[in-house]
Scaffold this motif. Structure first.
Motif, PDB file in Angstrom:
ATOM      1  N   GLU A   1       0.825  -1.205   0.000  1.00  0.00           N
ATOM      2  CA  GLU A   1       0.000   0.000   0.000  1.00  0.00           C
ATOM      3  C   GLU A   1       0.864   1.262   0.000  1.00  0.00           C
ATOM      4  OE1 GLU A   1      -3.732   0.277   0.142  1.00  0.00           O
ATOM      5  OE2 GLU A   1      -3.084  -1.530  -0.915  1.00  0.00           O
TER       6      GLU A   1
ATOM      7  N   ASP B   1      -4.720   5.363   7.010  1.00  0.00           N
ATOM      8  CA  ASP B   1      -4.663   4.777   5.676  1.00  0.00           C
ATOM      9  C   ASP B   1      -3.264   4.992   5.115  1.00  0.00           C
ATOM     10  OD1 ASP B   1      -4.760   4.384   2.860  1.00  0.00           O
ATOM     11  OD2 ASP B   1      -6.906   4.809   2.819  1.00  0.00           O
TER      12      ASP B   1
ATOM     13  N   ARG C   1      -1.736   4.048   2.387  1.00  0.00           N
ATOM     14  CA  ARG C   1      -1.618   4.456   0.993  1.00  0.00           C
ATOM     15  C   ARG C   1      -1.883   5.954   0.840  1.00  0.00           C
ATOM     16  NH1 ARG C   1      -5.089   2.003  -4.037  1.00  0.00           N
ATOM     17  NH2 ARG C   1      -4.365   0.068  -3.069  1.00  0.00           N
ATOM     18  N   GLN C   2      -2.980   6.417   1.429  1.00  0.00           N
ATOM     19  CA  GLN C   2      -3.337   7.829   1.309  1.00  0.00           C
ATOM     20  C   GLN C   2      -2.329   8.718   2.029  1.00  0.00           C
ATOM     21  OE1 GLN C   2      -5.742   9.299  -0.588  1.00  0.00           O
ATOM     22  NE2 GLN C   2      -4.617  11.122   0.014  1.00  0.00           N
TER      23      GLN C   2
END
Length: 253
Positions: A76, A241, A243-244
């Motif tokens: 991710e 999160d 990835r974000q």
């Protein structure tokens, strides 16, 4: 450079004491490393900020434990734009394992840093990685010898410093990738001004990494303006999160 235990926070003293008890590997490793400088250069060419995203299950300075599959977290992070990954292998205080590093390195195509408290040469032979962290304050051997031993195995040594004296020692040891840690490992407090104070003394041909304390896109800009070629970010990415969070820090608007 061997730090006196009296100068260290109890948590850090326990980590270093445990590191000195850990054995090295049985067989000398030989690494075909992915180039971190090339990865940084490509990231900049793509118009992004080079971020080393850290897979850190826990630490003495964070609350709780993140028990996601580390390989999925790593994927991710790469999808989010990480230039490289830092993987904790310290088992007692950070929840890291050498097996996690092996699995992550097999699963991604970016350079992977082994983050641990390596204090002597035989501990380099524990696991293969592309980069290996050598903390100037804590090595038990001559820093120049340990840097050279790492290179002989194919590692790219990232030498971490926090003070001017440590920076002088790292440069004298021939370090060409230097991390300036904004966290004082004696007291565990963080000050981004540490990087700003030391960065001007680093030669242009040394790849410079800002470590610790980067939480926001403003922090990213601040460290880049101070001369950081790349930033190592752990908690700010692992908290939520991944990835974000990686994408946000590597592409600040």
């Amino acid at each position: 450079m061997n730090a006196s235990g009296d100068e260290l926070a109890p948590e850090v003293r326990a980590i270093v004491d445990a590191a000195r008890e850990r054995p090295g590997g049985d067989t000398r490793v030989s690494v075909d490393a992915r180039s971190f400088p090339d990865a940084v250069e490509q990231t900049v060419a793509d118009g992004r900020i080079p971020v080393i995203a850290e897979v850190k299950p826990t630490s003495p300075t964070t609350e709780g434990v993140r028990d996601d599959d580390p390989v999925e977290l790593a994927r991710e992070m790469v999808t989010g734009g990480a230039t490289a990954l830092s993987v904790l292998t310290e088992p007692d205080h950070f929840g890291g394992t050498t097996d996690s590093l092996r699995r992550i390195r097999d699963a991604v195509d970016v350079p992977v840093l082994r983050k641990d408290f390596v204090v002597r040469e035989e501990q380099l032979d524990t696991v293969e990685s592309d980069l290996v962290l050598l903390i100037a304050r804590f090595v038990d051997e001559d820093l120049s010898d340990l840097v050279e031993a790492a290179r002989e195995r194919g590692f790219q040594p990232l030498v971490e410093v926090h003070t001017r004296d440590e920076l002088v020692a790292a440069l004298a040891a021939g370090a060409d990738i230097v991390g300036i840690n904004n966290r004082d490992l004696g007291r565990l407090d963080v000050d981004l001004g540490t990087f700003e104070a030391l960065a001007p003394e680093v030669p242009d041909d040394v790849l410079l990494v800002a470590e610790s304390g980067v939480k926001t896109t403003d922090d990213v800009r601040r460290m880049r303006e101070a001369g950081a070629d790349a930033l190592l970010v752990g908690t700010a990415i692992m908290d939520g999160d991944v990835r974000q969070n990686t994408h946000t820090l590597s592409t600040p608007t």
